[in-house]
Design a protein around this motif. Structure first.
Motif, short mmCIF file in Angstrom:
data_model
loop_
_atom_site.label_atom_id
_atom_site.label_comp_id
_atom_site.label_asym_id
_atom_site.label_seq_id
_atom_site.Cartn_x
_atom_site.Cartn_y
_atom_site.Cartn_z
N THR A 261 0.61 -1.40 -0.18
CA THR A 261 -0.26 0.10 -0.06
C THR A 261 0.78 1.27 -0.04
N VAL A 262 0.48 2.10 -0.84
CA VAL A 262 1.51 3.19 -0.90
C VAL A 262 0.54 4.65 -0.65
N LEU A 263 1.23 4.78 0.75
CA LEU A 263 -0.15 6.29 0.81
C LEU A 263 1.28 7.70 0.85
N CYS A 264 0.44 8.72 0.37
CA CYS A 264 0.99 9.79 -0.19
C CYS A 264 -0.75 11.04 0.68
N GLU A 265 0.04 12.06 1.16
CA GLU A 265 -0.89 13.11 1.57
C GLU A 265 -1.73 12.46 2.61
N GLY A 266 -1.49 11.39 3.49
CA GLY A 266 -2.70 10.64 4.04
C GLY A 266 -3.77 9.71 4.01
N ALA A 267 -3.31 9.86 2.38
CA ALA A 267 -4.93 8.63 1.85
C ALA A 267 -3.73 7.93 0.97
N VAL A 268 -3.82 6.16 0.64
CA VAL A 268 -3.97 5.89 -0.40
C VAL A 268 -3.90 5.56 -1.79
N LEU A 269 -2.52 6.33 -1.69
CA LEU A 269 -2.89 6.41 -3.54
C LEU A 269 -2.39 5.25 -4.64
N ALA A 270 -1.65 4.19 -3.97
CA ALA A 270 -1.94 3.14 -4.65
C ALA A 270 -1.91 1.66 -3.95
#
Length: 290
Positions: A261-270
């Protein structure tokens, strides 16, 4: 949004609906509360050991977690990656009760609302957390560190009169073998290498019989050999425990991961296999680079 994420979102909505229905049919938010507090009991009827839905939290106007939804299956080894500031540590703080979100739901199993519990209570429910820097009692031996971590009453009287049972000694021996410190059991923890201290702390968590382990950058500062041994350890724990591993070492992630799971800016990006997320243009742009 990819088809996989759409399907996972659908499953989460169905889970949420069923949880809400259970609350309504059983007299409120504490529905099933007495059942889930039976020793060792954890309701996994929905096939998820951890469930976050639309979780958000802000600090001084900065949204560290932004409508984060995530779920982990029993026995799964999930890897979490992402740039610094993506919300990875804050996510673990929320799961373990250190930080309270502004909105959203966090469930352990199908019925335990983690937002109703303190940090100590959450640890007692079976969620163990390891921070990046190892924390062991350096003046004590490896064996004594593990003995102190035993899941047993630890009042003054019990500390004075406690004697290890045969079962407890067997468990200590199993963990020593698992963390590859059997030949170091009498060695003061302060004399261990960095990697060995990391393994000892993981062993101390295992003595608490956790159902879910949160591991923050566990191989940072390790030698290549120690990193490989850590990968072997995590793979041996998979299935017996659920693990969430936050790490930047991509070769280590490649060694242990199934779902990333990739997180970015506090949400799942991919989300997907490592190959899938590495090929995602958004992930390349914000994290991996070209």
């Amino acid at each position: 949004m990819t088809p996989d994420l759409m399907e996972q979102g659908s499953e989460r909505l169905q889970h949420k609906k069923e949880v809400d229905e259970n609350k309504g049919s059983s007299g409120g938010r504490n529905a099933g509360y007495s059942r889930i507090h039976e020793p060792g009991a954890l309701d996994l009827a929905h096939g998820r050991i951890l469930y976050l839905e639309e979780v958000s939290v802000s600090f001084d106007g900065f949204r560290a977690i932004n409508k984060l939804s995530l779920d982990i299956a029993p026995g799964e080894l999930r890897c979490i990656i992402g740039p610094n500031g993506a919300g990875k540590t804050t996510m673990m703080d929320i799961i373990t009760g250190k930080t309270r979100p502004d909105a959203g739901q966090v469930f352990f199993g199908s019925t335990i609302d983690l937002l109703r519990h303190s940090e100590a209570e959450i640890a007692g429910l079976g969620i163990g957390r390891k921070f990046q820097k190892p924390t062991v009692f350096e003046a004590l031996t490896v064996f004594e560190n593990l003995e102190l971590a035993l899941k047993s009453p630890r009042g003054v009287a019990s500390a004075l009169w406690h004697r290890l049972s045969g079962v407890q000694r067997d468990r200590l021996g199993e963990v020593l073998t698992l963390i590859q410190l059997s030949d170091q059991w009498q060695r003061p923890a302060g004399l261990l290498s960095h990697g060995q201290k990391q393994w000892l702390e993981i062993g101390m968590l295992l003595m608490q019989e956790p159902k879910l382990l949160l591991l923050d950058e566990p191989v940072a500062g390790m030698t290549d050999q120690e990193t490989e041994r850590t990968a072997e350890l995590f793979l041996s724990l998979k299935g017996k425990h659920s693990l969430i591993v936050v790490e930047h070492d991509m070769s280590f992630i490649a060694r242990i991961s199934e779902i990333v799971t990739v997180l970015c800016e506090g949400a799942v990006l991919a989300q997907g296999t490592l190959a899938q997320v590495q090929a995602d243009e958004r992930v390349i742009e914000v994290y991996l680079g070209r």
